[in-house]
Design an enzyme around this catalytic site. Structure first.
Site, short mmCIF file in Angstrom:
data_model
loop_
_atom_site.label_atom_id
_atom_site.label_comp_id
_atom_site.label_asym_id
_atom_site.label_seq_id
_atom_site.Cartn_x
_atom_site.Cartn_y
_atom_site.Cartn_z
N GLY A 10 7.72 67.01 33.17
CA GLY A 10 8.17 66.16 34.27
C GLY A 10 9.46 65.41 33.94
N TYR A 11 9.81 64.50 34.83
CA TYR A 11 11.10 63.79 34.74
C TYR A 11 11.23 63.00 33.42
CZ TYR A 11 14.51 60.12 36.06
OH TYR A 11 15.55 59.22 36.10
N ASN A 35 3.64 68.84 39.46
CA ASN A 35 4.87 68.22 40.00
C ASN A 35 6.09 68.58 39.14
OD1 ASN A 35 6.10 66.61 42.02
ND2 ASN A 35 6.23 64.90 40.58
N SER A 124 3.30 50.86 34.41
CA SER A 124 4.35 50.61 35.40
C SER A 124 4.43 49.12 35.71
CB SER A 124 3.98 51.38 36.68
OG SER A 124 4.75 50.95 37.76
N TYR A 148 -2.23 54.00 43.66
CA TYR A 148 -1.46 54.40 42.49
C TYR A 148 -1.39 53.25 41.48
CZ TYR A 148 2.50 55.04 39.42
OH TYR A 148 3.28 55.09 38.29
N LYS A 152 -3.06 52.73 37.54
CA LYS A 152 -2.38 52.33 36.29
C LYS A 152 -3.09 51.12 35.68
CE LYS A 152 0.69 55.42 36.09
NZ LYS A 152 0.73 56.39 34.99
N ARG A 230 15.94 45.37 42.06
CA ARG A 230 15.07 46.00 41.07
C ARG A 230 15.78 46.10 39.72
NH1 ARG A 230 12.38 45.00 44.70
NH2 ARG A 230 10.90 46.28 45.89
N ARG A 291 10.07 47.86 54.09
CA ARG A 291 8.99 48.83 53.83
C ARG A 291 7.73 48.04 53.45
NH1 ARG A 291 10.14 53.17 49.09
NH2 ARG A 291 10.05 51.28 47.85
N GLY A 293 4.70 46.51 51.70
CA GLY A 293 4.33 46.49 50.28
C GLY A 293 5.49 46.14 49.36
N ASP A 294 6.73 46.20 49.87
CA ASP A 294 7.88 45.87 49.01
C ASP A 294 8.00 44.36 48.82
OD1 ASP A 294 8.76 48.41 48.52
OD2 ASP A 294 10.47 48.35 49.89
P1 NAD Z 1 6.64 63.46 37.00
O1 NAD Z 1 5.78 63.78 38.18
O2 NAD Z 1 7.99 64.04 36.95
O3 NAD Z 1 5.86 63.84 35.65
C1 NAD Z 1 4.47 63.78 35.54
C2 NAD Z 1 4.00 65.13 35.00
O4 NAD Z 1 2.58 65.10 34.85
C3 NAD Z 1 4.34 66.29 35.93
O5 NAD Z 1 5.02 67.29 35.18
C4 NAD Z 1 2.98 66.78 36.42
O6 NAD Z 1 2.99 68.18 36.64
C5 NAD Z 1 2.08 66.37 35.28
N1 NAD Z 1 0.67 66.14 35.65
C6 NAD Z 1 0.17 65.38 36.65
N2 NAD Z 1 -1.17 65.41 36.63
C7 NAD Z 1 -1.53 66.19 35.57
C8 NAD Z 1 -2.78 66.61 35.04
N3 NAD Z 1 -3.95 66.25 35.58
N4 NAD Z 1 -2.78 67.40 33.93
C9 NAD Z 1 -1.62 67.80 33.37
N5 NAD Z 1 -0.41 67.46 33.85
C10 NAD Z 1 -0.36 66.65 34.94
O7 NAD Z 1 6.70 61.86 36.90
P2 NAD Z 1 7.56 60.94 35.93
O8 NAD Z 1 8.48 60.15 36.79
O9 NAD Z 1 8.09 61.71 34.80
O10 NAD Z 1 6.42 59.94 35.45
C11 NAD Z 1 5.73 60.09 34.21
C12 NAD Z 1 4.69 59.00 34.09
O11 NAD Z 1 5.36 57.73 34.18
C13 NAD Z 1 3.65 59.01 35.21
O12 NAD Z 1 2.40 58.68 34.65
C14 NAD Z 1 4.11 57.92 36.14
O13 NAD Z 1 3.06 57.34 36.85
C15 NAD Z 1 4.72 56.93 35.17
N6 NAD Z 1 5.74 56.06 35.79
C16 NAD Z 1 6.79 56.63 36.46
C17 NAD Z 1 7.74 55.81 37.05
C18 NAD Z 1 8.88 56.40 37.86
O14 NAD Z 1 9.44 55.68 38.69
N7 NAD Z 1 9.25 57.64 37.66
C19 NAD Z 1 7.63 54.41 36.94
C20 NAD Z 1 6.56 53.88 36.23
C21 NAD Z 1 5.61 54.73 35.64
C1 WQD Z 2 13.71 50.48 45.18
C2 WQD Z 2 14.38 49.61 46.24
C3 WQD Z 2 13.23 49.66 48.35
C4 WQD Z 2 14.05 53.88 49.21
C5 WQD Z 2 8.47 52.42 42.94
C6 WQD Z 2 6.99 52.28 42.71
C7 WQD Z 2 6.73 51.75 41.33
C8 WQD Z 2 7.44 52.60 40.28
C9 WQD Z 2 8.89 52.80 40.60
C10 WQD Z 2 5.94 54.25 39.45
C11 WQD Z 2 13.37 48.81 47.09
C12 WQD Z 2 14.62 50.25 48.48
C13 WQD Z 2 14.00 52.63 48.63
C14 WQD Z 2 14.82 54.04 50.41
C15 WQD Z 2 15.43 51.72 50.31
N1 WQD Z 2 6.89 53.92 40.19
N2 WQD Z 2 14.67 51.57 49.15
N3 WQD Z 2 15.50 52.95 50.90
O1 WQD Z 2 9.50 50.48 45.21
O2 WQD Z 2 10.72 49.38 43.28
O3 WQD Z 2 9.08 51.14 42.81
O4 WQD Z 2 9.01 53.29 41.93
O5 WQD Z 2 5.25 53.56 38.76
O6 WQD Z 2 5.36 51.76 41.16
O7 WQD Z 2 6.45 51.40 43.69
O8 WQD Z 2 11.21 51.79 43.84
O9 WQD Z 2 13.01 53.35 44.36
O10 WQD Z 2 11.08 53.16 45.95
O11 WQD Z 2 12.71 51.28 45.79
O12 WQD Z 2 16.04 50.75 50.80
O13 WQD Z 2 14.89 55.13 51.00
O14 WQD Z 2 15.06 50.47 47.16
O15 WQD Z 2 12.91 48.92 49.51
O16 WQD Z 2 13.98 47.59 47.39
P1 WQD Z 2 10.11 50.60 43.89
P2 WQD Z 2 11.99 52.51 44.99
#
Ligand code: NAD
Ligand code: WQD
Length: 336
Positions: A10-11, A35, A124, A148, A152, A230, A291, A293-294
């Site tokens: 993943g990312y 994903n 997160s 979600y 966490k 943010r 949005r 929840g924001d």
């Molecule tokens: P992502 O979706 O790109 O990566 C997650 C990976 O987990 C994917 O490759 C998916 O295929 C894999 N996956 C999901 N469920 C699985 C399962 N049951 N078994 C095996 N593989 C599985 O997401 P990301 O942005 O790289 O996020 C990675 C982690 O960080 C996640 O747990 C996410 O919740 C957490 N996180 C992400 C963000 C963000 O904004 N990207 C912010 C805070 C926390």
């Molecule tokens: C950032 C800002 C929006 C989209 C989310 C999850 C959080 C974490 C990170 C995983 C906010 C504004 C957004 C758009 C906009 N993920 N926005 N137009 O909401 O801070 O966090 O991702 O753990 O749990 O909730 O990130 O990138 O969605 O939004 O104006 O089309 O951009 O309102 O102010 P957020 P976001």
């Protein structure tokens, strides 16, 4: 000894695998590709010139996970695997709880069987809920407003209880703020399915002409220009925090929650203007209602990361946006 990286295609996982391989670590990746795709593995190999072991498996499948631990000498786990779309989690909560919570419990059970008791977990900033005032500090009360975030938080409770029950566990829960950016090679980056939910992938797809217009969710918040603020963190800085966390596990028994952010806040319009400046692209936008929840402002206090891990963010907003733009413009359709 190898590190097991769940969700490593993943990312954030793929960027972390790059840093680990470049540091000389042996890496075993488990991902069910729900994903992501194995194309990221090819790109990681192109960047590093090194191979990792990839196993397509679900963390919920204890049989498959036992085989992974049986076949490889795993020292520690970095656990990224999880589903992360907030909106989707409100529609299919059971799927989120099963995948993120039950999946993690299954992983921890298999780790216990194999006496592997070191784990870094992807938490997160969402666990701070909506009632705390930024800068957010690890000791603040936690809560969640959607399944979600709840998943966490539930995993964090599981991890704290597990560490309390058995002093052999070393657990670090990294609370990421808003990860953005991409590897500077332009070869890997964020590749969301469908219409992006998060700001940066949306802005970059508008800039590249894949989407018509950005909706700015609210311009009446009590912030510098009325739009949401943010703490954006470069994904490579975030990846490097995991390397520091794995090292810290050795001297840090128990379960420790650590913020991973820059400590700075940036508004939506500041992002849009910086993106325009760096890319030279037009980014049409319209102001839309808030949005649900924001909240207005979210940013970290990042002292614990520095004191405990010796980590701090090194890349600023210009790097984050330049790297996002390179990835997006050189790969307008992601890995496809
Ligand atoms: P992502 O979706 O790109 O990566 C997650 C990976 O987990 C994917 O490759 C998916 O295929 C894999 N996956 C999901 N469920 C699985 C399962 N049951 N078994 C095996 N593989 C599985 O997401 P990301 O942005 O790289 O996020 C990675 C982690 O960080 C996640 O747990 C996410 O919740 C957490 N996180 C992400 C963000 C963000 O904004 N990207 C912010 C805070 C926390
Ligand atoms: C950032 C800002 C929006 C989209 C989310 C999850 C959080 C974490 C990170 C995983 C906010 C504004 C957004 C758009 C906009 N993920 N926005 N137009 O909401 O801070 O966090 O991702 O753990 O749990 O909730 O990130 O990138 O969605 O939004 O104006 O089309 O951009 O309102 O102010 P957020 P976001």
């Amino acid at each position: 000894m190898s590190l097991l990286i769940t969700g490593g295609t993943g990312y954030i996982g793929s960027h972390t695998v790059v840093e680990l391989l470049e540091q000389g670590d042996d890496v075993v990746i488990v991902d069910n590709l729900v994903n992501s795709s194995t194309k990221s593995l090819d790109r990681v190999e192109q960047i590093t010139g090194k191979k990792s072991v990839f196993i397509e498996a679900d963390i919920c499948d204890k049989g498959a996970m036992r085989r992974v631990f049986n076949d490889h000498n795993i020292s520690s786990v970095i656990h990224f695997a999880g589903l992360k779309a907030v909106g989707e989690s409100t529609q299919i909560p059971l799927h989120y709880y099963h995948n993120n919570v039950s999946g993690t419990v299954a992983l921890l059970e298999v780790m216990t069987e194999f006496n592997v008791k070191n784990i870094v977990f992807s938490s997160s900033a969402t666990v701070y809920g909506e009632n705390n005032v930024s800068p957010l500090v690890e000791t603040m009360p936690t809560s969640a407003t959607n399944p979600y975030g709840q998943s966490k938080l539930m995993v964090e409770h599981v991890l704290f209880d597990l560490a309390k029950s058995d002093p052999e566990w070393s657990i670090i829960s990294l609370r990421y703020f808003n990860p953005i950016g991409a590897h500077k090679s332009g070869l890997i980056g964020e590749n969301p399915n469908g219409i992006p939910n998060n700001l940066l992938p949306f802005v970059s797809q508008v800039a590249v002409g894949r989407l018509k217009e950005l909706q700015v969710f609210g311009d009446d918040y009590d912030t510098v220009d009325g739009t949401g603020v943010r703490d954006y963190i470069h994904v490579v800085d975030l990846a490097k925090a995991h390397l520091k966390a794995v090292i810290a596990l050795d001297k840090l028994p128990g379960c420790t929650a650590i913020n991973i952010g820059t400590g700075n806040g940036t508004s939506v319009l500041q992002i849009v203007n910086k993106f325009k400046e760096i890319s030279g692209a037009d980014i049409p936008y319209k102001i839309s209602p808030r949005r649900p929840g924001d909240i207005a402002t979210v940013f970290a206090q990042a002292n614990i990361a520095y004191d405990v891990l010796g980590w701090q963010a090194e890349r600023g907003l210009d790097d984050m946006i330049a790297d996002t733009w390179r990835w997006q413009s050189e790969n307008p359709n992601g890995f496809d």
